[in-house]
Write a protein that holds these residues in place. Structure first.
Motif, PDB file in Angstrom:
ATOM      1  N   THR A  36      22.963  44.057  52.068  1.00  0.00           N
ATOM      2  CA  THR A  36      22.714  43.559  53.427  1.00  0.00           C
ATOM      3  C   THR A  36      23.108  42.109  53.657  1.00  0.00           C
ATOM      4  O   THR A  36      23.181  41.672  54.802  1.00  0.00           O
ATOM      5  CB  THR A  36      21.212  43.702  53.769  1.00  0.00           C
ATOM      6  OG1 THR A  36      20.437  42.990  52.788  1.00  0.00           O
ATOM      7  CG2 THR A  36      20.790  45.151  53.774  1.00  0.00           C
TER       8      THR A  36
ATOM      9  N   ASN B 273      25.782  40.983  56.315  1.00  0.00           N
ATOM     10  CA  ASN B 273      25.686  41.322  57.738  1.00  0.00           C
ATOM     11  C   ASN B 273      25.688  40.097  58.642  1.00  0.00           C
ATOM     12  O   ASN B 273      26.468  40.009  59.587  1.00  0.00           O
ATOM     13  CB  ASN B 273      24.424  42.161  57.996  1.00  0.00           C
ATOM     14  CG  ASN B 273      24.575  43.579  57.492  1.00  0.00           C
ATOM     15  OD1 ASN B 273      25.099  44.448  58.165  1.00  0.00           O
ATOM     16  ND2 ASN B 273      24.115  43.823  56.264  1.00  0.00           N
TER      17      ASN B 273
ATOM     18  N   THR C  90      33.871  45.576  59.272  1.00  0.00           N
ATOM     19  CA  THR C  90      32.875  46.600  58.939  1.00  0.00           C
ATOM     20  C   THR C  90      33.104  47.183  57.544  1.00  0.00           C
ATOM     21  O   THR C  90      32.160  47.606  56.875  1.00  0.00           O
ATOM     22  CB  THR C  90      32.901  47.748  59.963  1.00  0.00           C
ATOM     23  OG1 THR C  90      34.211  48.313  60.001  1.00  0.00           O
ATOM     24  CG2 THR C  90      32.530  47.239  61.350  1.00  0.00           C
TER      25      THR C  90
ATOM     26  N   VAL D 147      31.126  45.893  54.545  1.00  0.00           N
ATOM     27  CA  VAL D 147      29.791  46.467  54.341  1.00  0.00           C
ATOM     28  C   VAL D 147      29.899  47.905  53.853  1.00  0.00           C
ATOM     29  O   VAL D 147      29.356  48.284  52.814  1.00  0.00           O
ATOM     30  CB  VAL D 147      28.974  46.405  55.648  1.00  0.00           C
ATOM     31  CG1 VAL D 147      27.595  47.012  55.448  1.00  0.00           C
ATOM     32  CG2 VAL D 147      28.867  44.980  56.142  1.00  0.00           C
TER      33      VAL D 147
ATOM     34  N   LEU E 240      20.206  47.384  61.028  1.00  0.00           N
ATOM     35  CA  LEU E 240      21.290  46.925  61.895  1.00  0.00           C
ATOM     36  C   LEU E 240      20.822  46.798  63.339  1.00  0.00           C
ATOM     37  O   LEU E 240      21.254  45.898  64.060  1.00  0.00           O
ATOM     38  CB  LEU E 240      22.478  47.881  61.802  1.00  0.00           C
ATOM     39  CG  LEU E 240      23.276  47.817  60.509  1.00  0.00           C
ATOM     40  CD1 LEU E 240      24.465  48.765  60.560  1.00  0.00           C
ATOM     41  CD2 LEU E 240      23.759  46.408  60.223  1.00  0.00           C
TER      42      LEU E 240
END
Length: 447
Positions: A13, A16, A34, A37, A272
């Motif tokens: 995480t 992010n 993206t 991740v 998220l």
């Protein structure tokens, strides 16, 4: 083992909140970011069962050292990466290191503590550390990115990984001699298992991306189906399958892993949604967003310390169903808060409910998923459990967030669509969790 778990969980995480800074440095748009991740979580999750099999065949200590060393080296490469492609490569290598190290670490814990209260407490510590790592990744990312720069979100873990390596050398028992059959591994199965969720995520994300050719999403989804079918066929015919079909004879383990996937999908989606609401809707900066999520981390620590006592008294099924119910309630609160446009404080109840959902649900599921293991299959069972958790989270994010935040697919509030999709998954989870054992192989009540 828990220190390793913490930094691996943080890396799921921690990027992010730092993504905008990474994109600005490399001149990369949000769509490409993206994959920083998703690439990590899918690669790690897809190869976890191979890592578990390697642990059983080649030895837990060997794989623990190899995977930890690779994870540390990849973290160093990510922090020093001179270009975006090298950063993505480093993230993929981090996932591979995780896939090798985590099953060995979890199997070491499971086989060190016998079934009963001691194993329950050990797994609770393990789950608490993992969950807190996921949550604190957001907090640490905001602080580090604001004061030191995004590269330090990767570099800061390197010295701690060295500590884990040294500790493992001295504290973990040496492995038994490797047999000649250990070299026979199901590499095609591992490739197909990784390709399936990767293609599925590509299909879902591209379906909602404006300007993407119409054939891309259907082709990726069809490829995901073919990879999934191919994986089953390979496993059925392989002399040394990555996932022996006999594993499915234990219905409790199968139910626990399926429920883990469904619950993790909703939990990962909630993280998220919190980030998007705090930063995009309310305009709170990285530091403020990270600080707002602190109650989640504190509550999670407290709840995971309480769950072992309740696990012995209530049984796995009740604890898991309670975790699903808490998570469903959290999704409802997120939808209402987003619809009202309320302030950051209004999201705190949802965060506390998510902490309860993680604490009750994942600890109970984890205990059932590794109950009854032996020295020969502990790594495989641990790898399957971690793969179910990670791949379930990635797939849940792809479906709930990928569809929810795709204006090309609908005109509804993205938070409402995402929470409804997560709720549907949780509803299926309730049906599957009903097949979990009520009290079999659980620790006796404490206190």
């Amino acid at each position: 083992m828990s220190m390793l778990q913490f930094f691996i969980a943080v890396d799921v995480t921690v990027v992010n909140i730092a993504l905008p800074s990474i994109g600005a440095d490399f001149g990369v748009d949000a769509h490409s970011l993206t994959w920083v991740v998703v690439g990590y979580t899918i690669t790690g999750g897809g190869l976890l069962m191979l890592g578990g099999r390697l642990s059983d065949l080649l030895g837990r200590r060997r794989m623990l050292l190899a995977g930890t060393a690779l994870f540390g080296a990849a973290s160093l490469l990510a922090g020093l990466a001179p270009s975006f492609p090298l950063l993505v490569l480093a993230r993929l290598l981090q996932g591979i290191g995780e896939a090798i190290a985590l099953p060995a670490a979890m199997a070491t814990i499971v086989l060190t503590f016998p079934e009963g209260p001691r194993r329950s407490r050990a797994l609770s510590v393990w789950a608490a550390v993992a969950s807190c790592g996921l949550v604190l990744g957001f907090v640490l990312s905001g602080i580090i990115t604001a004061h030191l720069g995004w590269r330090w979100i990767f570099l800061i873990s390197v010295p701690f990984i060295l500590v884990v390596l040294l500790a493992a050398l001295f504290l973990v028992e040496r492995d038994r001699p490797v047999s000649r059959g250990s070299a026979l591994l199901d590499v095609p199965g591992a490739v197909l298992l990784t390709a399936c969720p990767l293609l599925f995520t590509l299909g879902v994300v591209e379906a909602g991306e404006p300007g993407t050719p119409m054939w891309v999403a259907p082709a990726a989804l069809a490829g995901a189906v073919l990879a999934g079918v191919g994986f089953v066929l390979v496993e059925a015919r392989s002399r040394h399958p990555l996932l022996p079909l006999g594993f499915f004879a234990n219905r409790s383990r199968v139910a626990a892993n399926l429920t883990t996937m469904l619950l993790s999908g909703a939990l990962s989606t909630s993280f998220l949604l919190f980030t998007f609401y705090l930063q995009d809707r309310l305009g709170i900066g990285p530091l403020g967003a990270g600080a707002t999520m602190l109650p989640l981390a504190v509550a999670l620590i407290a709840i995971t310390m309480l769950v072992p006592r309740l696990l012995g008294r209530w049984g796995a099924r009740v604890c898991v169903l309670a975790g699903i119910a808490f998570t469903a309630a959290a999704m409802a609160v997120i939808a209402v808060v987003a619809a009202l446009g309320a302030g950051a404080v209004a999201m705190v109840p949802a965060m506390l409910l998510i902490a309860a959902g993680m604490g009750f649900g994942l600890v109970g599921l984890q205990y059932v998923a590794v109950s009854g293991v032996t020295d020969d299959d502990a790594g495989t069972a641990s790898g399957v459990q971690r793969a179910a958790d990670q791949l379930g989270g990635s797939t849940g994010v792809a479906i709930c967030v990928g569809i929810g935040f795709a204006p090309a697919l609908h005109a509804a509030d993205p938070f409402l669509v995402a929470t409804v999709l997560a709720g549907v998954g949780l509803g299926v989870g309730v049906l599957v969790a009903g097949r979990l054992p009520a009290r079999a192989n659980l620790p006796a009540p404490e206190g």
